[in-house]
Design a protein around this motif. Structure first.
Motif, PDB file in Angstrom:
ATOM      1  N   MET A   1      -2.629   4.651  -2.968  1.00 20.68           N
ATOM      2  CA  MET A   1      -2.046   4.357  -4.263  1.00 20.68           C
ATOM      3  C   MET A   1      -2.128   5.617  -5.122  1.00 20.68           C
ATOM      4  O   MET A   1      -3.130   6.307  -5.142  1.00 20.68           O
ATOM      5  CB  MET A   1      -2.814   3.207  -4.923  1.00 20.68           C
ATOM      6  N   SER A   2      -1.060   5.888  -5.828  1.00 22.74           N
ATOM      7  CA  SER A   2      -1.005   7.103  -6.633  1.00 22.74           C
ATOM      8  C   SER A   2      -1.872   6.971  -7.887  1.00 22.74           C
ATOM      9  O   SER A   2      -2.208   5.868  -8.316  1.00 22.74           O
ATOM     10  CB  SER A   2       0.439   7.399  -7.036  1.00 22.74           C
ATOM     11  N   ASN A   3      -2.194   8.123  -8.443  1.00 23.85           N
ATOM     12  CA  ASN A   3      -2.991   8.135  -9.677  1.00 23.85           C
ATOM     13  C   ASN A   3      -2.258   7.449 -10.818  1.00 23.85           C
ATOM     14  O   ASN A   3      -2.865   6.795 -11.652  1.00 23.85           O
ATOM     15  CB  ASN A   3      -3.343   9.565 -10.073  1.00 23.85           C
ATOM     16  N   LEU A   6      -2.663   3.720 -10.513  1.00 23.36           N
ATOM     17  CA  LEU A   6      -4.029   3.347 -10.889  1.00 23.36           C
ATOM     18  C   LEU A   6      -4.197   3.329 -12.407  1.00 23.36           C
ATOM     19  O   LEU A   6      -4.797   2.414 -12.962  1.00 23.36           O
ATOM     20  CB  LEU A   6      -5.041   4.314 -10.266  1.00 23.36           C
ATOM     21  N   ARG A   7      -3.644   4.336 -13.073  1.00 21.04           N
ATOM     22  CA  ARG A   7      -3.745   4.398 -14.530  1.00 21.04           C
ATOM     23  C   ARG A   7      -2.973   3.259 -15.184  1.00 21.04           C
ATOM     24  O   ARG A   7      -3.442   2.663 -16.162  1.00 21.04           O
ATOM     25  CB  ARG A   7      -3.244   5.748 -15.047  1.00 21.04           C
ATOM     26  N   VAL A   8      -1.790   2.947 -14.660  1.00 19.18           N
ATOM     27  CA  VAL A   8      -1.000   1.835 -15.213  1.00 19.18           C
ATOM     28  C   VAL A   8      -1.740   0.517 -15.004  1.00 19.18           C
ATOM     29  O   VAL A   8      -1.795  -0.324 -15.904  1.00 19.18           O
ATOM     30  CB  VAL A   8       0.418   1.801 -14.594  1.00 19.18           C
ATOM     31  N   THR A  39       3.325  -3.307  -8.438  1.00 18.70           N
ATOM     32  CA  THR A  39       4.076  -2.779  -7.305  1.00 18.70           C
ATOM     33  C   THR A  39       4.536  -1.349  -7.591  1.00 18.70           C
ATOM     34  O   THR A  39       4.547  -0.907  -8.737  1.00 18.70           O
ATOM     35  CB  THR A  39       5.312  -3.661  -7.014  1.00 18.70           C
ATOM     36  N   GLY A  40       4.914  -0.643  -6.554  1.00 18.31           N
ATOM     37  CA  GLY A  40       5.321   0.754  -6.692  1.00 18.31           C
ATOM     38  C   GLY A  40       6.530   0.958  -7.581  1.00 18.31           C
ATOM     39  O   GLY A  40       6.652   1.991  -8.240  1.00 18.31           O
ATOM     40  N   ASP A  41       7.437  -0.030  -7.620  1.00 24.59           N
ATOM     41  CA  ASP A  41       8.614   0.098  -8.473  1.00 24.59           C
ATOM     42  C   ASP A  41       8.372  -0.420  -9.894  1.00 24.59           C
ATOM     43  O   ASP A  41       9.283  -0.437 -10.714  1.00 24.59           O
ATOM     44  CB  ASP A  41       9.815  -0.614  -7.854  1.00 24.59           C
ATOM     45  N   VAL A  85       9.236  -3.688 -18.043  1.00 21.82           N
ATOM     46  CA  VAL A  85       7.985  -4.425 -18.160  1.00 21.82           C
ATOM     47  C   VAL A  85       7.887  -5.326 -16.936  1.00 21.82           C
ATOM     48  O   VAL A  85       8.808  -6.089 -16.651  1.00 21.82           O
ATOM     49  CB  VAL A  85       7.948  -5.263 -19.452  1.00 21.82           C
ATOM     50  N   PRO A  86       6.797  -5.223 -16.198  1.00 21.43           N
ATOM     51  CA  PRO A  86       6.706  -6.009 -14.961  1.00 21.43           C
ATOM     52  C   PRO A  86       6.591  -7.507 -15.224  1.00 21.43           C
ATOM     53  O   PRO A  86       6.076  -7.941 -16.259  1.00 21.43           O
ATOM     54  CB  PRO A  86       5.435  -5.475 -14.306  1.00 21.43           C
TER      55      PRO A  86
END
Length: 116
Positions: A1-3, A6-8, A39-41, A85-86
Motif C-alpha cells: 500500500m502506498s504512503n 496510508l495517509r488518506v 481502495t486504490g481508486d 468522496v468515497p
C-alpha cells in the motif's frame, strides 16, 4: 500500500471519529473507529469499528452508523480534500476479544515460565 493511501486512511479515520464524538457523543460513546481501508481508486472505503459490550450492541451500532452514513460522508467531503468522496461501508471489527484472549494466554505462558 502506498504512503498516500496510508495517509488518506489515517486522515479519514481521524475525521470520522472526531465527527462522531463531537456531534453524537452520547450515541457513539461505545463506538471506536479502529481503521479505514480505502481502495486504490479512492471510490470506496471500509470503515472498521468496534463496540464495547455484547454482539447485540455491535449490531445496533452498525445500523446506527448506516443511518448516519450520508451525513458522515458529507462531513468527510468538507474536511478531507479528495477529487471523489468515497462511498462508506461500515464493518464490525471484532479483533478486540481475540486480541485480549491471546494476551491472556501469553501472560499465562509467561507467568508459568518464570516460576521455578
Amino acid at each position: 500500500m502506498s504512503n498516500r493511501l496510508l495517509r488518506v486512511n489515517e486522515l479519514m479515520q481521524r475525521e470520522i471519529s472526531a465527527y462522531l464524538h463531537t456531534h453524537y457523543s452520547s450515541e457513539s460513546v461505545a463506538i471506536t473507529i479502529t481503521g479505514v481501508d480505502i481502495t486504490g481508486d479512492l471510490r470506496e472505503a471500509k470503515v472498521f469499528y468496534s463496540v464495547l459490550g455484547p454482539e447485540a450492541e455491535a449490531t445496533r451500532a452498525g445500523k446506527w452508523l448506516l443511518g448516519k452514513r450520508a451525513e458522515i460522508r458529507a462531513t468527510v467531503a468538507k474536511n478531507v480534500i479528495l477529487r471523489q468522496v468515497p462511498l462508506l461501508a461500515f464493518v464490525h471489527d471484532n479483533h478486540a476479544p481475540r486480541t485480549l484472549r491471546i494476551e491472556e494466554i501469553l501472560n499465562e505462558i509467561d507467568g508459568g515460565a518464570k516460576k521455578p
